[in-house]
Design a protein around this motif. Structure first.
Motif, PDB file in Angstrom:
ATOM      1  N   ARG A  38      15.694  90.411  -1.091  1.00 52.37           N
ATOM      2  CA  ARG A  38      16.523  89.206  -1.115  1.00 52.37           C
ATOM      3  C   ARG A  38      17.733  89.446  -2.014  1.00 52.37           C
ATOM      4  O   ARG A  38      17.653  90.227  -2.959  1.00 52.37           O
ATOM      5  CB  ARG A  38      15.754  88.021  -1.707  1.00 52.37           C
ATOM      6  CG  ARG A  38      14.416  87.682  -1.070  1.00 52.37           C
ATOM      7  CD  ARG A  38      14.002  86.311  -1.569  1.00 52.37           C
ATOM      8  NE  ARG A  38      15.120  85.399  -1.448  1.00 52.37           N
ATOM      9  CZ  ARG A  38      15.382  84.668  -0.366  1.00 52.37           C
ATOM     10  NH1 ARG A  38      14.598  84.686   0.655  1.00 52.37           N
ATOM     11  NH2 ARG A  38      16.439  83.902  -0.319  1.00 52.37           N
ATOM     12  N   GLY A  72      19.149  86.762  -3.480  1.00 50.46           N
ATOM     13  CA  GLY A  72      19.163  85.594  -4.350  1.00 50.46           C
ATOM     14  C   GLY A  72      17.769  84.988  -4.357  1.00 50.46           C
ATOM     15  O   GLY A  72      16.884  85.429  -3.617  1.00 50.46           O
ATOM     16  N   GLN A 125      15.710  86.583   5.336  1.00 48.58           N
ATOM     17  CA  GLN A 125      15.337  85.231   5.810  1.00 48.58           C
ATOM     18  C   GLN A 125      15.803  85.020   7.258  1.00 48.58           C
ATOM     19  O   GLN A 125      15.184  84.243   7.983  1.00 48.58           O
ATOM     20  CB  GLN A 125      15.849  84.129   4.865  1.00 48.58           C
ATOM     21  CG  GLN A 125      17.327  83.816   4.940  1.00 48.58           C
ATOM     22  CD  GLN A 125      18.196  84.941   4.424  1.00 48.58           C
ATOM     23  OE1 GLN A 125      17.855  85.603   3.467  1.00 48.58           O
ATOM     24  NE2 GLN A 125      19.317  85.189   5.079  1.00 48.58           N
ATOM     25  N   LEU A 132      25.619  85.510   9.430  1.00 47.76           N
ATOM     26  CA  LEU A 132      27.023  85.769   9.093  1.00 47.76           C
ATOM     27  C   LEU A 132      27.145  86.029   7.604  1.00 47.76           C
ATOM     28  O   LEU A 132      26.567  85.301   6.793  1.00 47.76           O
ATOM     29  CB  LEU A 132      27.860  84.543   9.499  1.00 47.76           C
ATOM     30  CG  LEU A 132      29.351  84.554   9.142  1.00 47.76           C
ATOM     31  CD1 LEU A 132      30.173  83.948  10.277  1.00 47.76           C
ATOM     32  CD2 LEU A 132      29.618  83.785   7.848  1.00 47.76           C
ATOM     33  N   ILE A 179      30.024  87.913   4.500  1.00 56.20           N
ATOM     34  CA  ILE A 179      31.372  88.448   4.270  1.00 56.20           C
ATOM     35  C   ILE A 179      31.365  89.976   4.097  1.00 56.20           C
ATOM     36  O   ILE A 179      32.383  90.629   4.315  1.00 56.20           O
ATOM     37  CB  ILE A 179      31.995  87.722   3.049  1.00 56.20           C
ATOM     38  CG1 ILE A 179      33.504  87.730   3.116  1.00 56.20           C
ATOM     39  CG2 ILE A 179      31.487  88.265   1.737  1.00 56.20           C
ATOM     40  CD1 ILE A 179      34.135  86.544   2.450  1.00 56.20           C
ATOM     41  N   PHE A 191      26.105  94.542   4.420  1.00 54.23           N
ATOM     42  CA  PHE A 191      24.915  93.688   4.537  1.00 54.23           C
ATOM     43  C   PHE A 191      24.615  93.417   6.012  1.00 54.23           C
ATOM     44  O   PHE A 191      23.464  93.435   6.447  1.00 54.23           O
ATOM     45  CB  PHE A 191      25.133  92.347   3.805  1.00 54.23           C
ATOM     46  CG  PHE A 191      25.077  92.428   2.299  1.00 54.23           C
ATOM     47  CD1 PHE A 191      24.634  93.573   1.649  1.00 54.23           C
ATOM     48  CD2 PHE A 191      25.447  91.337   1.510  1.00 54.23           C
ATOM     49  CE1 PHE A 191      24.569  93.637   0.255  1.00 54.23           C
ATOM     50  CE2 PHE A 191      25.386  91.384   0.128  1.00 54.23           C
ATOM     51  CZ  PHE A 191      24.952  92.537  -0.508  1.00 54.23           C
ATOM     52  N   SER A 227      33.537  84.699   7.494  1.00 54.48           N
ATOM     53  CA  SER A 227      33.587  83.814   6.335  1.00 54.48           C
ATOM     54  C   SER A 227      32.953  82.460   6.640  1.00 54.48           C
ATOM     55  O   SER A 227      33.205  81.882   7.692  1.00 54.48           O
ATOM     56  CB  SER A 227      35.035  83.610   5.897  1.00 54.48           C
ATOM     57  OG  SER A 227      35.085  82.580   4.947  1.00 54.48           O
ATOM     58  N   GLU A 259      33.836  79.902   5.391  1.00 53.58           N
ATOM     59  CA  GLU A 259      34.905  78.903   5.321  1.00 53.58           C
ATOM     60  C   GLU A 259      35.703  78.822   6.603  1.00 53.58           C
ATOM     61  O   GLU A 259      36.597  77.983   6.736  1.00 53.58           O
ATOM     62  CB  GLU A 259      35.873  79.269   4.185  1.00 53.58           C
ATOM     63  CG  GLU A 259      35.269  79.134   2.835  1.00 53.58           C
ATOM     64  CD  GLU A 259      36.256  79.517   1.743  1.00 53.58           C
ATOM     65  OE1 GLU A 259      37.054  78.652   1.366  1.00 53.58           O
ATOM     66  OE2 GLU A 259      36.221  80.679   1.299  1.00 53.58           O
ATOM     67  N   ASN A 279      29.356  79.281  -3.416  1.00 55.27           N
ATOM     68  CA  ASN A 279      30.551  80.132  -3.495  1.00 55.27           C
ATOM     69  C   ASN A 279      31.800  79.420  -2.980  1.00 55.27           C
ATOM     70  O   ASN A 279      32.913  79.742  -3.389  1.00 55.27           O
ATOM     71  CB  ASN A 279      30.364  81.417  -2.678  1.00 55.27           C
ATOM     72  CG  ASN A 279      29.383  82.357  -3.340  1.00 55.27           C
ATOM     73  OD1 ASN A 279      29.658  82.882  -4.406  1.00 55.27           O
ATOM     74  ND2 ASN A 279      28.234  82.539  -2.722  1.00 55.27           N
TER      75      ASN A 279
END
Ligand code: SAM
Length: 253
Positions: A21, A23, A56, A71, A73, A77, A100, A102, A122
Motif C-alpha cells: 500500500r 498509504g 485496493q 488512475l 499521476i 505506479f 490527474s 483534477e 492532495n
C-alpha cells in the motif's frame, strides 16, 4: 532510470513502488465500505482515483464484478498496477491509466462508483468531490478516505507538517457538510483503525527506507527524506488522538 543522486520524488517512488500500500488502509476496511455499495453489479463502471500501484484496485475487482479504471499521476505506479492485473488474470476488467484526479478523462454521467483511498487531500476534499460529481451517474457512489481532524484542538506541529506537505484537512462534520454541499447524499463515515497506519503502512515503509539508506549511504537527500518520514511516523504515534483517516461514503442525488 535509477540515479546515484536521487531527488525526494525519486525516493518517494522507489520507497513506495514495492509496498503493498502507498498509504494507510486494509482489506477489512475495504470490505466494510463495500457493505454500503450493495447495488453494484457486473455492468458497473468504477474508477479508483489516486490508485498508486493498485492493491485496493485489484481487491475491488475481486469483490465487485464491474469494470475498474485505476488512475494515478505516476506512470510507474500505473505500470505496476497493469502488470499485477495481467498476472492476476484481471486485465479484462482492470485498466490502469496515468492522469490527474483534477481533470478526469471519463465521460460525464458514466460512472457508478468513484473510489479513492488516501489521495483526495492532495487536491482538497471539496475540490475533488465537486469535480468528480459530474462524472458519476445519478445514484452513483463516492467512497473516499481522507485524513481528518477528530477533535476541535488541532496541534500546531501536526498542522504545519501536513500543510507543508500539501495535504488539506478538515473535521469530520465539515467534510460531511461539504459532501452534501457538493450534491451527494451522505451515507456513512467511519474511522480507519490504527493498524491501518502502523502495521499496514508505517512498518513496511520503514523497512523500505532502511534498505534505501543502505543503498544510498551518505546521500544527504536520502538522510533528509528518511528523517521526514520518521517525523511523520512519530507525529502519528504522539498525536493520533487528534487525527485519523476517515472513510466517507456518499451517493449522487
Ligand atoms: N490509493 C493508494 C493506497 O491507498 O495505497 C495510494 C495512496 S497514496 C497516499 C496517494 C496517491 O495519490 C499516490 O499514488 C499519488 O501518486 C496519487 N496522486 C496524488 N495527487 C494526484 C493527482 N493530482 N492525480 C492523480 N493521482 C494523484
Amino acid at each position: 532510470m535509477e540515479t546515484a543522486h536521487p531527488s525526494m520524488l525519486d525516493l518517494l517512488l522507489e520507497t513506495h513502488i514495492g509496498l503493498e500500500r502507498q498509504g494507510p488502509g486494509s482489506v477489512e476496511v475495504i470490505k466494510q465500505a463495500l457493505e454500503f455499495l450493495k447495488p453494484l453489479d457486473q455492468f458497473s463502471k468504477i474508477a479508483d482515483l489516486g490508485c498508486g500501484t493498485g492493491t485496493q484496485t485489484l481487491l475491488l475487482a475481486k469483490y465487485l464484478s464491474g469494470n475498474i479504471t485505476g488512475l494515478d499521476i505516476f506512470p510507474k505506479f500505473i505500470d505496476k498496477l497493469n502488470e499485477n492485473a495481467r498476472n492476476g488474470n484481471l486485465a479484462s476488467r482492470v485498466t490502469g491509466i496515468t492522469g490527474s484526479m483534477e481533470n478526469l478523462p471519463f465521460q460525464k454521467n458514466s460512472l457508478d462508483l468513484i473510489w479513492s483511498e488516501g489521495a483526495i487531500d492532495n487536491i482538497g476534499f471539496e475540490k475533488g468531490l465537486s469535480h468528480w460529481h459530474d462524472f458519476l451517474k445519478k445514484g452513483g457512489f463516492v467512497a473516499v478516505t481522507c485524513p481528518s481532524w477528530l477533535t476541535k484542538e488541532q496541534p500546531t506541529v501536526v498542522q504545519k507538517f501536513w500543510t507543508d506537505a500539501g495535504s488539506r484537512w478538515d473535521s469530520i462534520s465539515d467534510n460531511i457538510e461539504t459532501m452534501q454541499k457538493c450534491g451527494y447524499q451522505f451515507i456513512a463515515s467511519f474511522a480507519l483503525p490504527e493498524q491501518c497506519w502502523t502495521e499496514n503502512y508505517f512498518i513496511p515503509r520503514e523497512k523500505a527506507i532502511n534498505n534505501l539508506l543502505e543503498k544510498y549511504a551518505g546521500n544527504e537527500t536520502m538522510i533528509e527524506y528518511a528523517a521526514q518520514n520518521r517525523y511523520e511516523t512519530e507525529l502519528y504515534s504522539r498525536y493520533s488522538q487528534y487525527y485519523g483517516y476517515i472513510f466517507y461514503i456518499g451517493r449522487v442525488i
